[in-house]
Design a protein around this motif. Structure first.
Motif, PDB file in Angstrom:
ATOM      1  N   LEU A  17     -37.800  35.451 -61.371  1.00 22.55           N
ATOM      2  CA  LEU A  17     -37.708  35.446 -62.834  1.00 22.55           C
ATOM      3  C   LEU A  17     -36.253  35.574 -63.266  1.00 22.55           C
ATOM      4  N   ASP A  18     -35.503  36.418 -62.583  1.00 20.37           N
ATOM      5  CA  ASP A  18     -34.082  36.604 -62.902  1.00 20.37           C
ATOM      6  C   ASP A  18     -33.257  35.345 -62.652  1.00 20.37           C
ATOM      7  N   LEU A  19     -33.730  34.470 -61.777  1.00 18.13           N
ATOM      8  CA  LEU A  19     -32.998  33.245 -61.460  1.00 18.13           C
ATOM      9  C   LEU A  19     -33.269  32.101 -62.442  1.00 18.13           C
ATOM     10  N   LEU A  20     -34.269  32.265 -63.301  1.00 17.43           N
ATOM     11  CA  LEU A  20     -34.598  31.211 -64.262  1.00 17.43           C
ATOM     12  C   LEU A  20     -33.489  31.090 -65.305  1.00 17.43           C
ATOM     13  N   VAL A  25     -35.955  31.694 -70.689  1.00 14.55           N
ATOM     14  CA  VAL A  25     -36.556  33.018 -70.862  1.00 14.55           C
ATOM     15  C   VAL A  25     -36.135  33.730 -72.145  1.00 14.55           C
ATOM     16  N   ASP A  26     -35.021  33.317 -72.745  1.00 18.18           N
ATOM     17  CA  ASP A  26     -34.548  33.998 -73.952  1.00 18.18           C
ATOM     18  C   ASP A  26     -35.536  33.877 -75.108  1.00 18.18           C
ATOM     19  N   VAL A  72     -49.122  36.334 -62.317  1.00 17.33           N
ATOM     20  CA  VAL A  72     -48.851  35.657 -61.052  1.00 17.33           C
ATOM     21  C   VAL A  72     -49.799  36.279 -60.026  1.00 17.33           C
ATOM     22  N   PHE A  73     -50.555  35.433 -59.340  1.00 17.59           N
ATOM     23  CA  PHE A  73     -51.571  35.912 -58.397  1.00 17.59           C
ATOM     24  C   PHE A  73     -51.023  35.903 -56.972  1.00 17.59           C
ATOM     25  N   LEU A  95     -43.952  30.328 -62.188  1.00 16.54           N
ATOM     26  CA  LEU A  95     -43.336  30.938 -63.373  1.00 16.54           C
ATOM     27  C   LEU A  95     -42.962  29.876 -64.408  1.00 16.54           C
ATOM     28  N   VAL A  96     -42.311  28.812 -63.969  1.00 16.05           N
ATOM     29  CA  VAL A  96     -41.925  27.735 -64.894  1.00 16.05           C
ATOM     30  C   VAL A  96     -43.168  27.145 -65.557  1.00 16.05           C
TER      31      VAL A  96
END
Length: 116
Positions: A17-20, A25-26, A72-73, A95-96
Motif C-alpha cells: 500500500l505504501d508503494l502505491l 491513495v490521496d 484483502v484475503f 489493492l489497485v
C-alpha cells in the motif's frame, strides 16, 4: 501453498500500500484496509473486496458515515502464489483493483486497462 502468518501478511499488504502512487491513495476518503483470512463464503477465488459506495455513486455523503472497507484475503492469495515475489505482485494488483472500485471503475474497464 505459500505459508505466511496473519501479521506477516498484514505487514506485506501495508508495505505494498505504501508503494502505491500518491495520486491513487490521496483521494481515498473514509476508507479502511482490512486483512481477513478468507471470504465469508469460504471460497478461495476472491482475492479482495471493496465494501462501500463508489465515489461516482455517492449522493449526499457526509460526516458520520461508516468507512468503506477494502478487504484483502490472505488464504486465497497464498493459495494462488508460488513465492513471495509473486505474492507481492498479486497483493499490489488486488489493492489497485479494489481502490479502482472506490473510484467507480468497474470490472470491465479494469479488464480493458489490464487490471481485471
Amino acid at each position: 501453498m505459500l505459508q505466511l502468518g496473519h501479521e506477516e501478511f498484514e505487514r506485506l499488504v501495508i508495505d505494498e500500500l505504501d508503494l502505491l502512487p500518491d495520486d491513487m491513495v490521496d483521494g481515498l476518503d473514509n476508507v479502511i484496509f482490512v486483512v481477513e483470512d478468507r471470504p465469508e463464503s469460504g471460497e478461495l477465488d476472491t482475492l479482495g473486496l471493496y465494501d462501500g459506495v463508489a465515489l461516482t455513486e455517492r449522493g449526499q455523503y457526509g460526516f458520520g458515515e461508516m468507512p468503506d472497507r477494502i478487504v484483502v484475503f490472505r488464504e486465497p492469495l497464498l493459495e494462488l502464489c508460488a513465492d513471495l515475489e509473486d505474492l507481492r505482485d498479486q497483493v499490489h494488483i488486488t489493492l489497485v483493483h479494489e481502490i479502482a472500485h472506490f473510484y467507480g471503475i468497474d470490472d470491465d474497464r479494469l479488464h480493458d486497462l489490464g487490471w481485471g
